[in-house]
Scaffold this active site. Structure first.
Site, PDB file in Angstrom:
ATOM      1  N   HIS A  85       0.796  -1.225   0.000  1.00 31.65           N
ATOM      2  CA  HIS A  85       0.000   0.000   0.000  1.00 31.65           C
ATOM      3  C   HIS A  85       0.837   1.289   0.000  1.00 31.65           C
ATOM      4  O   HIS A  85       0.812   2.046  -0.966  1.00 31.65           O
ATOM      5  CB  HIS A  85      -0.908   0.039   1.239  1.00 31.65           C
ATOM      6  CG  HIS A  85      -1.791  -1.150   1.432  1.00 31.65           C
ATOM      7  ND1 HIS A  85      -2.895  -1.424   0.650  1.00 31.65           N
ATOM      8  CD2 HIS A  85      -1.731  -2.153   2.351  1.00 31.65           C
ATOM      9  CE1 HIS A  85      -3.486  -2.527   1.075  1.00 31.65           C
ATOM     10  NE2 HIS A  85      -2.804  -2.991   2.103  1.00 31.65           N
TER      11      HIS A  85
HETATM   12  O1  RIB Z   1      -5.446  -0.136   4.510  1.00 31.99           O
HETATM   13  C1  RIB Z   1      -4.057  -0.138   4.347  1.00 31.99           C
HETATM   14  C2  RIB Z   1      -3.428   0.952   5.163  1.00 31.99           C
HETATM   15  O2  RIB Z   1      -3.691   0.729   6.543  1.00 31.99           O
HETATM   16  C3  RIB Z   1      -1.889   0.980   5.054  1.00 31.99           C
HETATM   17  O3  RIB Z   1      -1.427   2.293   5.215  1.00 31.99           O
HETATM   18  C4  RIB Z   1      -1.462   0.126   6.208  1.00 31.99           C
HETATM   19  O4  RIB Z   1      -0.142   0.450   6.650  1.00 31.99           O
HETATM   20  C5  RIB Z   1      -2.465   0.519   7.249  1.00 31.99           C
HETATM   21  O5  RIB Z   1      -2.018   1.752   7.836  1.00 31.99           O
END
Ligand code: RIB
Ligand code: CA
Length: 312
Positions: A242
């Protein structure tokens, strides 16, 4: 080369946050003015510790790391140890950081930095709940117009949710903060699950890290731990990486495509709390407020990661 882009990384490490920090510290296109930790994946004491662990992995104990807000603006904290482990950075044992945590609160660092730097020259890069950013905006409204851009990881449209059927974790944890940021009028680029679920850490994409020595071994340890949750959940070929999409955008925005649309945040309904209500098809007359990304050149993304992290 043009001047490096001045950024503040706001983060809740988190293995994917950790890789994003490594990418930023390995890239001459960005100048990390500081890292502000926020409560999210794990409590802020741990995210602040983890951020320093990552800086030391990168050989950068000089980076200024600050602890920010310990809870969301209106809700009790929801954490994600089931994804990231109890430490928030499970997957490989790392020594406790030797580098100091700055005394100043992360929110005050954000405010002071935006006031001190020339207006329009600092980009905020939130990768966790938006509590620190929104708190800074509420406490010092004068800084809002001084922000160059916000590039954040959060939200979803076609991919709907990963913590509830309707919401992505970062937005879900602090929807009131997200509402403040999305209504602030600041130039906004959003990396939702629709993009990050196309950036899957397959075994083939992990292979180059095997030849990168200690830093590569650390990344492999993090990815091995982090991806198991998503593979079990989605049956995907790997876990979605992500947060590094935020930094990759600053380095090569052409890697992404999306639409400039209206995005509003659900804060009233418990059932759909934290949903990013994205007008992808333009069915309302609500004014666009965000560049909402929908696609990524995943091979280019991983090539960039491999190339840059190999330099650490
Ligand atoms: O949904 C994914 C996000 O939530 C990413 O930033 C992960 O690190 C959590 O913070
Ligand atoms: Ca994160």
């Amino acid at each position: 080369m043009t001047q490096p882009r001045k950024i503040i990384i706001d983060t809740d490490p988190g293995q994917d946050d950790a890789v994003a920090i490594l990418l930023a510290l390995a890239s001459p296109e960005v100048d990390v003015l500081g890292i502000t930790a926020v409560a999210g994946n794990v409590p802020v004491a741990l995210t602040a510790k983890n951020a320093r662990k990552v800086c030391e992995v990168a050989g950068r104990p000089d980076v200024l790391v600050y602890a920010g807000c310990e809870k969301p603006m209106a809700h009790t904290l929801v954490t994600a140890e089931h994804v990231h482990g109890v430490s928030g950075l499970d997957g490989i044992e790392l020594p406790d950081p030797k580098m100091p945590l700055q005394d100043q609160h992360g929110v005050d660092f954000i405010i002071d930095t935006l006031r001190a730097e020339p207006s329009g020259t600092v980009t905020l890069c939130p990768m966790g709940p938006l509590t620190n950013i929104a708190t800074a905006f509420e406490r010092a409204p004068d800084i809002i117009a001084r922000v160059q851009e916000i590039v954040l990881m959060g939200g979803a449209y076609f991919e709907v949710g990963n913590i509830t059927p309707a919401a992505e974790f970062n937005i879900y944890v602090d929807p009131e903060a997200a509402e403040i940021v999305f209504k602030s009028g600041v130039k906004l680029v959003v990396m939702p699950l629709d993009v990050t679920h196309k950036a899957l850490v397959t075994q083939e994409r992990l292979d180059p890290f095997k030849a990168m020595g200690h830093v590569g071994d650390v990344v492999l340890g993090w990815m091995d731990f982090f991806e198991r949750f998503d593979i079990e959940k989605y049956g995907s070929a790997g876990g979605p990486l992500h947060d590094p999409t935020v930094i990759a955008y600053l380095i090569n925005p052409d890697m992404f495509s999306g639409r400039f649309i209206n995005v509003e945040i659900e804060t009233k309904s418990e059932l759909t709390r934290g949903m990013t209500v994205a007008d992808w098809w333009g069915v309302t007359d609500r004014a666009p407020n965000a560049m909402f990304m929908g696609d990524i050149d995943a091979d280019a993304f991983f090539d960039l990661l491999n190339q840059r992290i190999a330099t650490l």
